[in-house]
Every structure is written in C-alpha cells, then in structure tokens.
Design an enzyme around this catalytic site. Structure first.
Site, PDB file in Angstrom:
ATOM      1  N   TYR A 287       0.830  -1.195   0.000  1.00 61.82           N
ATOM      2  CA  TYR A 287       0.000   0.000   0.000  1.00 61.82           C
ATOM      3  C   TYR A 287       0.874   1.259   0.000  1.00 61.82           C
ATOM      4  O   TYR A 287       1.702   1.453   0.894  1.00 61.82           O
ATOM      5  CB  TYR A 287      -0.927   0.048   1.216  1.00 61.82           C
ATOM      6  CG  TYR A 287      -1.899  -1.098   1.331  1.00 61.82           C
ATOM      7  CD1 TYR A 287      -2.190  -1.926   0.247  1.00 61.82           C
ATOM      8  CD2 TYR A 287      -2.541  -1.368   2.536  1.00 61.82           C
ATOM      9  CE1 TYR A 287      -3.084  -2.975   0.357  1.00 61.82           C
ATOM     10  CE2 TYR A 287      -3.443  -2.415   2.654  1.00 61.82           C
ATOM     11  CZ  TYR A 287      -3.698  -3.216   1.565  1.00 61.82           C
ATOM     12  OH  TYR A 287      -4.590  -4.259   1.693  1.00 61.82           O
TER      13      TYR A 287
ATOM     14  N   GLY B 273     -14.032  -5.820   2.094  1.00 62.63           N
ATOM     15  CA  GLY B 273     -15.159  -5.544   1.200  1.00 62.63           C
ATOM     16  C   GLY B 273     -16.487  -5.706   1.891  1.00 62.63           C
ATOM     17  O   GLY B 273     -17.515  -5.994   1.255  1.00 62.63           O
TER      18      GLY B 273
ATOM     19  N   ALA C 162     -19.137  -3.677   0.430  1.00 62.43           N
ATOM     20  CA  ALA C 162     -19.280  -3.819  -1.024  1.00 62.43           C
ATOM     21  C   ALA C 162     -19.131  -2.493  -1.765  1.00 62.43           C
ATOM     22  O   ALA C 162     -20.030  -2.045  -2.474  1.00 62.43           O
ATOM     23  CB  ALA C 162     -20.626  -4.470  -1.364  1.00 62.43           C
ATOM     24  N   LYS C 163     -17.973  -1.855  -1.563  1.00 61.69           N
ATOM     25  CA  LYS C 163     -17.663  -0.581  -2.225  1.00 61.69           C
ATOM     26  C   LYS C 163     -18.673   0.518  -1.896  1.00 61.69           C
ATOM     27  O   LYS C 163     -18.905   1.427  -2.691  1.00 61.69           O
ATOM     28  CB  LYS C 163     -17.569  -0.774  -3.739  1.00 61.69           C
ATOM     29  CG  LYS C 163     -16.416  -1.668  -4.176  1.00 61.69           C
ATOM     30  CD  LYS C 163     -16.295  -1.727  -5.679  1.00 61.69           C
ATOM     31  CE  LYS C 163     -15.072  -2.560  -6.094  1.00 61.69           C
ATOM     32  NZ  LYS C 163     -14.915  -2.629  -7.553  1.00 61.69           N
ATOM     33  N   GLY C 164     -19.279   0.424  -0.738  1.00 60.54           N
ATOM     34  CA  GLY C 164     -20.231   1.453  -0.312  1.00 60.54           C
ATOM     35  C   GLY C 164     -21.663   1.205  -0.746  1.00 60.54           C
ATOM     36  O   GLY C 164     -22.560   1.980  -0.380  1.00 60.54           O
TER      37      GLY C 164
ATOM     38  N   LEU D 270     -23.519  -1.106   0.319  1.00 63.68           N
ATOM     39  CA  LEU D 270     -24.274  -1.512   1.496  1.00 63.68           C
ATOM     40  C   LEU D 270     -24.230  -0.430   2.580  1.00 63.68           C
ATOM     41  O   LEU D 270     -24.037  -0.697   3.759  1.00 63.68           O
ATOM     42  CB  LEU D 270     -23.723  -2.842   2.028  1.00 63.68           C
ATOM     43  CG  LEU D 270     -23.887  -4.021   1.065  1.00 63.68           C
ATOM     44  CD1 LEU D 270     -23.190  -5.266   1.596  1.00 63.68           C
ATOM     45  CD2 LEU D 270     -25.373  -4.311   0.811  1.00 63.68           C
ATOM     46  N   THR D 271     -24.424   0.797   2.136  1.00 60.47           N
ATOM     47  CA  THR D 271     -24.571   1.932   3.041  1.00 60.47           C
ATOM     48  C   THR D 271     -25.852   2.665   2.652  1.00 60.47           C
ATOM     49  O   THR D 271     -26.496   2.330   1.643  1.00 60.47           O
ATOM     50  CB  THR D 271     -23.372   2.905   2.947  1.00 60.47           C
ATOM     51  OG1 THR D 271     -23.347   3.491   1.642  1.00 60.47           O
ATOM     52  CG2 THR D 271     -22.066   2.178   3.214  1.00 60.47           C
TER      53      THR D 271
END
Length: 302
Positions: A51, A197, A200-202, A204-205
C-alpha cells in the site's frame, strides 16, 4: 467493543477492524481517523507493504507508536514493487519474505508483527518454502501468527493443510457470498475469516442505491439487478449499513470485519452501524433477498 479469538491463536481482535488502505496520506487527517478508531475500541489494524509503496505502513507506524502494546497489528507480504515504481510482481520466496519483514518492522516502528499475511498465492508457488519462511519468523519472534489473504479456495486449502495459519482474509458481504461455501473448511483447520469488502464498495450503506445508479453493476449483479436488489434490501431494514456489518459477524467462522475510511464521517458511520446491529429475523430476510454465488475458478473438492 466485543472481541473474538483469531483462529486457535492467542490473539483476540475487535469485531470491527480497521482496513488502512484508504487512510489519507495527510498525517493530521489520518491521525484524527485513527483516534476515532481507538476511542471506539478497535484494536485490529490491517495494512500491507504494497500500500502506497510502504508509505501506508510508515504512516500507521507513526500514528500507533504510543499504543502498540494494546493493538493487534497486521500486514501482508508477497508482492514486490518493480524498479519502475508503478507495478509489482509476485514473490513468495524465503529470501523476499526474510527481507520484506524487516522493512515492514522498520516502517511500522515495532519489534514484532501480530499477524503476517501472505498477500495472495498461486498453485504454482513453492508453498512449503513459503510456510517454512513464516514459521522461521515465528521462532525468531518477529511475528506472532500468520495467515493468508486470498479468494482462491484451492490455494487456501493447500495453505491451511500444510501450515499453522490462523486466518484467511476474504472479500465477503451480502452482495458477495461466495466464501460461505468454504467457511466450514477454514474453521475445521483451526483458522478464522477476516472479511474485507464488508460494505461492497459502499453499496451496502445508506447511499448505496444512489451509488449503484452510477455504476455498471457489482460482481454477478448487472446494473439493473444491483439497483433492484439494493432497493429491496433497504425496504427490509432501516439501516443497511448496520445490517451489512451484522450479517458478516453473524457467521461464527468470522472473527473480524474490516471497514476502511478516508474521512472521520466514514469511520464514525461504521462504528455507529456496528453498535446498532440487527435482529436475526432481519438478517434472514436480507439473506433470502440476495444471490448465493460460488467461486467458478480455483475450486477444490470439499
């Protein structure tokens, strides 16, 4: 915040873990986020030598230096940056691991790493050499435990069969349930799952439907399927963010769920969502509304 045992190890990790990949490089901004995590009771911090070409480890090391004895610090190894500085190659060799761990220790400002994870893996690897290198690091006291980060069932199973690994990091969420098929196998080997994850890349917000309307889909969900599924999920729960975290934690094979954050609000939202939780009946309704896909490649017979 509750803690769970990591595999059969002596390590107990907070149910909500912090994935540091998206941590801002601005030290002041990053420091505020880390402070929120610490105040919330998060004790598990995950990074990787890859990273930001090591700068993520370096930043994290400077921010956590005064709290080291209270934390479970995890990083990863196996991807070696190429001379061009823009690409990397896979190298799980003993020589690379022995060199890389010392560099990670220096950047993280610590004498030991709690969880050292192989950052991928292929069936062509000399897995015995890799495992022997990791076992040597344990004997030297440079690492406490080791695991693997992979979504390849055949690679995971072979690694667990031959080693004393305590964890498997996998992408897992309500929208990507492929790992579930292999949870019992992982548990049988005395390891536990770390989920990445988780949101799920946002999708699930609370902003998920809006996000989905601007994308081409997710996993096996087409763009339309994704919007339709998220609409249904939001009808079945008052807080999809809270339910997404609770769903992952509802499986006993899971020890901790990673959430990332590039701002204070993102992390605070996840902390509040974790604390809110969700009823089992709600989680069952959500589970019934999503796909149960399986890995199509890199399979192994159970």
């Amino acid at each position: 915040m509750k803690k769970r045992r990591l595999g059969n190890s002596e390590l107990y990790v907070s149910e909500l873990g912090f994935g540091c990949m998206s941590l801002p490089q601005d030290k002041k901004a990053a420091e505020e986020i880390i402070e929120i995590a610490l105040q919330a009771g998060i004790n598990f911090f995950d990074t990787a030598d890859l990273y930001e070409d090591g700068n993520n480890e370096r930043l994290l090391g400077s921010l956590l230096a005064g709290h080291r004895d209270k934390l479970i610090l995890a990083t990863k190894v196996g991807n070696k940056m190429n001379p061009d500085g823009n690409s990397w190659s896979w190298d799980p060799s003993r020589q690379h691991i022995a060199t890389a761990v010392k560099e990670s220790l220096r950047r993280l400002q610590t004498d030991y790493i709690d969880l050292y994870q192989l950052h991928g893996g292929m069936m062509e690897d000399d897995v015995d050499e890799t495992i022997d290198a990791l076992e040597s690091l344990k004997k030297e006291g440079l690492i406490r435990q080791y695991g693997i980060s992979s979504i390849r069932p055949n690679v995971i199973e072979r690694f667990l069969q031959k080693s004393a690994a305590v964890s498997v990091m996998m992408q897992y969420s309500l929208l990507d349930r492929r790992p579930e098929e292999w949870f019992s196998m992982i548990s049988d080997f005395g390891a536990s799952v770390i989920t990445r994850g988780t949101l799920a890349k946002g999708f699930l917000t609370l902003d998920g439907v809006h996000r989905a309307e601007k994308t081409n889909g997710f996993g096996t969900y087409t763009a339309n399927e994704l919007v339709e599924t998220l609409t249904v999920l939001n009808e079945k729960t008052e807080d999809i963010h809270a339910s997404a975290i609770a769903f992952n934690l509802s499986n006993p094979a899971v020890s901790t769920v990673l959430v990332g954050a590039s701002s204070n609000k993102q992390l605070l939202d996840s902390v509040v969502a974790y604390e809110e939780g969700a009823d089992a009946s709600v989680l069952q309704a959500l589970q019934n509304a999503v796909k149960l896909d399986q890995y199509q490649e890199h399979r192994t017979e159970l």
